[in-house]
Design an enzyme around this catalytic site. Structure first.
Site, PDB file in Angstrom:
ATOM      1  N   GLY A  43       0.776  -1.242   0.000  1.00 22.86           N
ATOM      2  CA  GLY A  43       0.000   0.000   0.000  1.00 22.86           C
ATOM      3  C   GLY A  43       0.804   1.287   0.000  1.00 22.86           C
ATOM      4  N   GLU A  98       4.229   4.350   5.757  1.00 20.67           N
ATOM      5  CA  GLU A  98       3.030   3.506   5.718  1.00 20.67           C
ATOM      6  C   GLU A  98       1.904   4.277   5.032  1.00 20.67           C
ATOM      7  OE1 GLU A  98       1.649   0.891   5.388  1.00 20.67           O
ATOM      8  OE2 GLU A  98       1.327  -0.143   7.295  1.00 20.67           O
ATOM      9  N   ASP A  99       0.979   3.540   4.467  1.00 21.30           N
ATOM     10  CA  ASP A  99      -0.155   4.190   3.798  1.00 21.30           C
ATOM     11  C   ASP A  99      -1.196   4.673   4.811  1.00 21.30           C
ATOM     12  OD1 ASP A  99      -0.858   1.577   4.523  1.00 21.30           O
ATOM     13  OD2 ASP A  99      -1.657   1.023   2.562  1.00 21.30           O
ATOM     14  N   ASP A 102      -4.455   1.979  11.147  1.00 24.82           N
ATOM     15  CA  ASP A 102      -5.821   1.648  11.531  1.00 24.82           C
ATOM     16  C   ASP A 102      -5.781   1.265  13.018  1.00 24.82           C
ATOM     17  OD1 ASP A 102      -8.499   1.100  10.790  1.00 24.82           O
ATOM     18  OD2 ASP A 102      -8.066  -1.011  10.544  1.00 24.82           O
ATOM     19  N   LYS A 130      -6.341   6.692  11.090  1.00 26.24           N
ATOM     20  CA  LYS A 130      -7.736   6.554  11.547  1.00 26.24           C
ATOM     21  C   LYS A 130      -7.690   6.451  13.074  1.00 26.24           C
ATOM     22  CE  LYS A 130      -9.675   3.778   7.717  1.00 26.24           C
ATOM     23  NZ  LYS A 130     -10.067   2.382   7.356  1.00 26.24           N
ATOM     24  N   PHE A 151     -13.731   2.977   4.727  1.00 22.63           N
ATOM     25  CA  PHE A 151     -12.782   2.208   3.940  1.00 22.63           C
ATOM     26  C   PHE A 151     -12.416   2.979   2.684  1.00 22.63           C
ATOM     27  CE2 PHE A 151     -10.939  -1.106   1.401  1.00 22.63           C
ATOM     28  CZ  PHE A 151     -10.171  -1.768   2.344  1.00 22.63           C
ATOM     29  N   VAL A 152     -11.144   3.302   2.561  1.00 28.96           N
ATOM     30  CA  VAL A 152     -10.696   4.122   1.426  1.00 28.96           C
ATOM     31  C   VAL A 152      -9.796   3.323   0.485  1.00 28.96           C
ATOM     32  CG1 VAL A 152     -10.903   6.320   2.654  1.00 28.96           C
ATOM     33  CG2 VAL A 152      -8.765   5.042   2.802  1.00 28.96           C
ATOM     34  N   ASP A 158      -5.769  -0.630  -1.617  1.00 28.99           N
ATOM     35  CA  ASP A 158      -6.606  -1.523  -2.417  1.00 28.99           C
ATOM     36  C   ASP A 158      -7.841  -1.998  -1.681  1.00 28.99           C
ATOM     37  OD1 ASP A 158      -5.140  -3.247  -0.537  1.00 28.99           O
ATOM     38  OD2 ASP A 158      -6.009  -4.896  -1.687  1.00 28.99           O
ATOM     39  N   ARG A 164      -5.573   0.336  -6.625  1.00 25.28           N
ATOM     40  CA  ARG A 164      -4.318   0.942  -6.167  1.00 25.28           C
ATOM     41  C   ARG A 164      -3.853   2.050  -7.099  1.00 25.28           C
ATOM     42  NH1 ARG A 164      -2.121  -2.261  -2.017  1.00 25.28           N
ATOM     43  NH2 ARG A 164      -2.434  -4.489  -2.214  1.00 25.28           N
TER      44      ARG A 164
HETATM   45  P1  IMP Z   1      -3.435  -1.975  11.388  1.00 24.30           P
HETATM   46  O1  IMP Z   1      -3.051  -0.542  11.687  1.00 24.30           O
HETATM   47  O2  IMP Z   1      -2.469  -2.980  11.906  1.00 24.30           O
HETATM   48  O3  IMP Z   1      -4.845  -2.277  11.820  1.00 24.30           O
HETATM   49  O4  IMP Z   1      -3.447  -2.227   9.805  1.00 24.30           O
HETATM   50  C1  IMP Z   1      -3.230  -1.237   8.875  1.00 24.30           C
HETATM   51  C2  IMP Z   1      -3.288  -1.848   7.486  1.00 24.30           C
HETATM   52  O5  IMP Z   1      -4.637  -2.203   7.148  1.00 24.30           O
HETATM   53  C3  IMP Z   1      -2.897  -0.822   6.425  1.00 24.30           C
HETATM   54  O6  IMP Z   1      -1.519  -0.863   6.161  1.00 24.30           O
HETATM   55  C4  IMP Z   1      -3.728  -1.226   5.233  1.00 24.30           C
HETATM   56  O7  IMP Z   1      -3.052  -2.227   4.493  1.00 24.30           O
HETATM   57  C5  IMP Z   1      -4.964  -1.832   5.823  1.00 24.30           C
HETATM   58  N1  IMP Z   1      -6.065  -0.834   5.848  1.00 24.30           N
HETATM   59  C6  IMP Z   1      -6.592  -0.229   6.926  1.00 24.30           C
HETATM   60  N2  IMP Z   1      -7.577   0.623   6.598  1.00 24.30           N
HETATM   61  C7  IMP Z   1      -7.670   0.564   5.242  1.00 24.30           C
HETATM   62  C8  IMP Z   1      -8.518   1.247   4.282  1.00 24.30           C
HETATM   63  O8  IMP Z   1      -9.381   2.085   4.605  1.00 24.30           O
HETATM   64  N3  IMP Z   1      -8.319   0.928   2.990  1.00 24.30           N
HETATM   65  C9  IMP Z   1      -7.369   0.022   2.579  1.00 24.30           C
HETATM   66  N4  IMP Z   1      -6.570  -0.633   3.435  1.00 24.30           N
HETATM   67  C10 IMP Z   1      -6.719  -0.365   4.758  1.00 24.30           C
HETATM   68 MG    MG Z   2      -0.555  -1.648   4.355  1.00 24.18          MG
END
Ligand code: IMP
Ligand code: MG
Length: 179
Positions: A43, A98-99, A102, A130, A151-152, A158, A164
């Site tokens: 991402g 990082e993209d 979450d 987020k 969800f974006v 993706d 993407r």
């Molecule tokens: P976490 O912070 O460990 O819960 O996971 C983050 C990862 O979840 C990101 O690097 C993305 O790959 C994926 N992710 C979380 N929210 C989104 C979204 O809104 N769209 C697409 N991928 C997301």
């Molecule tokens: Mg990711």
């Protein structure tokens, strides 16, 4: 592709301006340092490609791929390294790119893992955050945008490996993942 988007959240211009702003801040903060940028596949690739060109310091790049066990939308907190770095980060100034953050569990694990390799410093730069969804405390130095819990997709992100390559960030229509 465009028909599956309910609303454009971040336009190409907004992304461009933010990348320039983040690049300038990083350039200032690392004025006398070289940066070891780690992109989290897949991402972060689009954001990283733009961001490193906005940093006016020497930048080395490398990549990691990780996966959370379990395919739930909420990541489990257990992380598996699918692709590790190709080179050592010992003594380097690491900037993780990082993209989106979450729950924060993926990065929390990664930071712990990378810290054991004794970098000179380690900081985090994410395009989006987020905050509502955070489960662990995470020190994030550079944040592009705080976004609501939707969800974006696009600009590297993706849904089922699609979207993407959209040049903007959009909210996916519910009908796409509920069908
Ligand atoms: P976490 O912070 O460990 O819960 O996971 C983050 C990862 O979840 C990101 O690097 C993305 O790959 C994926 N992710 C979380 N929210 C989104 C979204 O809104 N769209 C697409 N991928 C997301
Ligand atoms: Mg990711």
């Amino acid at each position: 592709m465009h028909n599956d988007i309910q609303e454009v959240l971040l336009t190409e211009q907004m992304l461009k301006d933010k990348v320039a702003e983040l690049g300038a801040a990083i350039t200032r903060d690392y004025a006398d340092k070289e940066i070891f940028a780690i992109g989290i596949l897949r991402g972060a690739v689009v954001f990283m490609a733009d961001l490193i060109r906005a940093i006016e310091r020497p930048v080395q790049i490398d990549f990691m791929a990780v996966s959370s066990y379990g395919m739930q939308a909420d990541s489990s907190g257990i992380v598996r390294i699918l692709k590790d770095l190709d080179s050592s980060i010992t003594g380097k100034h690491v900037l993780i790119i990082e993209d989106i953050i979450d729950s924060g569990q993926t990065l929390s694990y990664l930071i712990k893992n990378l810290t054991e390799r004794k970098p000179a410093s380690i900081q985090l730069c994410t395009l989006m955050n987020k905050p509502e969804r955070r489960k662990v405390d995470l020190p994030v130095k550079y944040v592009g945008f705080e976004i609501p819990n939707e969800f974006v997709v696009g600009y590297g992100l993706d849904y089922a490996e699609k979207y993407r390559n959209l040049p903007y960030l959009g909210v996916l229509k519910r009908s796409v993942y509920e069908k």
